[in-house]
Design a protein around this motif. Sequence first.
Motif, PDB file in Angstrom:
ATOM      1  N   SER A  11      69.615 -16.674 -58.097  1.00  0.00           N
ATOM      2  CA  SER A  11      68.632 -17.657 -58.526  1.00  0.00           C
ATOM      3  C   SER A  11      67.522 -17.043 -59.362  1.00  0.00           C
ATOM      4  N   ASP A  22      65.166 -21.387 -64.461  1.00  0.00           N
ATOM      5  CA  ASP A  22      65.834 -22.534 -63.866  1.00  0.00           C
ATOM      6  C   ASP A  22      66.577 -23.320 -64.950  1.00  0.00           C
ATOM      7  N   THR A  55      64.591 -26.923 -65.747  1.00  0.00           N
ATOM      8  CA  THR A  55      63.193 -26.962 -66.162  1.00  0.00           C
ATOM      9  C   THR A  55      62.735 -25.724 -66.906  1.00  0.00           C
ATOM     10  N   GLN A  57      60.356 -20.058 -64.430  1.00  0.00           N
ATOM     11  CA  GLN A  57      60.767 -18.711 -64.058  1.00  0.00           C
ATOM     12  C   GLN A  57      60.726 -18.556 -62.546  1.00  0.00           C
ATOM     13  N   LEU A  58      61.876 -18.265 -61.966  1.00  0.00           N
ATOM     14  CA  LEU A  58      61.943 -18.104 -60.521  1.00  0.00           C
ATOM     15  C   LEU A  58      62.155 -16.656 -60.142  1.00  0.00           C
ATOM     16  N   TYR A  59      61.320 -16.160 -59.237  1.00  0.00           N
ATOM     17  CA  TYR A  59      61.499 -14.836 -58.646  1.00  0.00           C
ATOM     18  C   TYR A  59      61.568 -13.721 -59.670  1.00  0.00           C
ATOM     19  N   GLU A 115      74.105 -24.708 -56.929  1.00  0.00           N
ATOM     20  CA  GLU A 115      72.829 -25.415 -56.994  1.00  0.00           C
ATOM     21  C   GLU A 115      72.891 -26.537 -58.019  1.00  0.00           C
ATOM     22  N   TYR A 162      61.356 -15.251 -49.186  1.00  0.00           N
ATOM     23  CA  TYR A 162      61.959 -16.063 -50.237  1.00  0.00           C
ATOM     24  C   TYR A 162      61.554 -17.525 -50.104  1.00  0.00           C
ATOM     25  N   GLN A 184      57.782 -18.148 -50.749  1.00  0.00           N
ATOM     26  CA  GLN A 184      57.502 -18.081 -52.179  1.00  0.00           C
ATOM     27  C   GLN A 184      57.846 -19.413 -52.838  1.00  0.00           C
ATOM     28  N   TYR A 240      56.607 -22.751 -56.229  1.00  0.00           N
ATOM     29  CA  TYR A 240      57.488 -23.457 -57.155  1.00  0.00           C
ATOM     30  C   TYR A 240      57.487 -24.948 -56.885  1.00  0.00           C
ATOM     31  N   PHE A 266      66.008 -25.972 -53.645  1.00  0.00           N
ATOM     32  CA  PHE A 266      67.198 -25.237 -53.213  1.00  0.00           C
ATOM     33  C   PHE A 266      66.813 -23.879 -52.626  1.00  0.00           C
TER      34      PHE A 266
END
Lengths: 510, 149
Positions: free
Chosen positions: A181, A185, A188, A191-193, A449, B21, B24, B29, B42
């Motif tokens: 992940s 995304d 959208t 920016q994740l992680y 997902e 995780y 966060q 988010y 998710f």
Amino acid sequence: MDFFANVALGLETSLAPVNLLYCTLGVVVGMVVGVIPGVGTMASMAMLFPLSFYMSPETALIMLAGIWYGTGYGGRTASILLNIPGTPANAVTCLDGYPMARQGRGGVALLLTTLASFVGGTFGIVLLMAFSPIIAKYALNFGPAEYFALMALGLIAASTIAEGSALKGLAMVIVGIMFGSVGADVYTGAQLYTFGLLDLYEGISMISLAMGLFGVAEVISSIGKIKPGDVDASAAKFSAMKPTRDDMRRSWFPMLRGSSIGAFFGTLPGTGPSVASFMSYALEKRIAREPERFGKGAVEGIMAPESADNSAEMTSFIPTLSLGIPGSASMALMLGVLMIHGVSPGPALITEQPQIFWGLVMSFWIGNIILVFLNIPLIGVWVRMLMIPYHLLFPAILVFVAIGTYTVSNNLFDVGIVVFFALVGWLLRLLDLPAAPLLLGFVLGPLLEEHFRRAMLFSKGSFGTFYDSPITKVVMTLAAILLVWSVVSALKLRNAARTAAPAIPVTSED
Amino acid sequence: MPKDEKSLVAGLLLTLLGLAYGLQAWFSYDLGSLRRIGPGMFPLGLGAILTVIGVLIGLSSAARIDRIPRPELRPLLAVLAAFGGFAIGMRWFGTVPAIFALVLIAVHAERGRDRVVQPLLIAAVLSTLVWLLFKVGLGLPLEMFRWRF
């Protein structure tokens, strides 16, 4: 009609010089890798992967697949001559193959198992050709909820059925999805992680992950432990290779049974060549008229597992190519290759990109034939290869991993990813956590997902959509059963798996 | 009291990972709604599930006995350091020095072996192979030697 036109297309594709070349390269590398213990299938596939950037997707797949089933052919040589299984699936072949070698019948064993592998492979390929298009056509009617359910089932099955603790397998799948992940995304662009690291904006490189987790981690754990054995070179002489009529008579049915078992376990996600070969051996021993012959050089004991092994290798491609659902880490890697080349795997693959599917399938025939021809005269060469000391080999592996990773993006960050996952891999080994589910989760996570979100979008926020159609009902029920069973058996005691230790392989290479 | 060290540590690490995780996702988010799921939903679910599984694994450690074997650090550190040497080499000195660094450091993974002559030879052979395969054969942009200062 359609079928023959497709076969013709496949032949045309697979016989194209470039595909022939890389098919040969793949199977040769596979055989070498299979023969030499300490270099794994996954690692070698990962190492040759950067090459695939310069090829079309079907060529890349043909080569990687060649490596994959080539290792089966090679691994058996080490099993028979050295009692060291080159791959987990060949572990069973040691049981009767090595005694045969000790009796001076090593050459016979090698020749016969080549035949067994070819028969098994043929069986599997025929099934692959017959069933994949049908399944794919049926699957085209699937909606996102069905896909999600199937993928979830595949992941759950793959992580719980294989080795060790099912709970741990499940945990690792989730960890894999988490790593998957990282990055932008899909819908959208958020920016994740990534925590501000520019290099992570496009996610973690699959190949760096695979090389670190499987390749380097395996090297680290193998250093100092792999010793080249004493090989009886005379076993490799031609004259020693003629099987007796009795051998042949005893072989036909085991080959048939083995191929069938292999086909079944190959198609099922979560099981593959290793499980197939074990089950096949167990079956032969159980139905044999004189079971005491097993373990002492019974021909049936090598023919059945080798057929099962190859058959399973071929049929593993059925769910992968027809549904886009990989049943093992190696299959996940191949799917990843497709995705990187911009091809989206799934039922549409067979119809939209027939040259990929049929070209690949036809290349299996060709690859198997090449292997048969390579095996027989070159047995002496393989025997020599078994004697390469590991302390000369492992620096070479590391160099190729390093350079290979670097050349993909000219970015040292990716080398850093390799190092990170090598460390992760080391830690996982220490704690008995399986690594293969991590790769599976990583490759499938984003897709999972996406289907989830789309299904929820269509259903306007209702979870019921996952239990709506007949397919989702069946699949989700199966998944639930598997989950419950695995949690229960994990909380119950016992290392039944541990006591069976020497025979049960680490199936990370399936 | 029987104890499975491996499961205990694994459970602990996994629980922490799941919590980190998930939290966060929760705090940073966009979760969206069930109707229009945002990017964080998710991950939040994943974190929650992993936390639960982690706890279960940790609890299961009471069921059997297993010790974590004393880790062999030498191969691990040697290989990691070797890659570090590779990175430094690539960045400032070029591909060939990087390969030499990698090999010469990596061989420290084993005790009692020749650490100079054989590795130098291996590094030389590998450098040539890499040059042939990647630079000549595939035409990739690899600087064999450089001086970036």
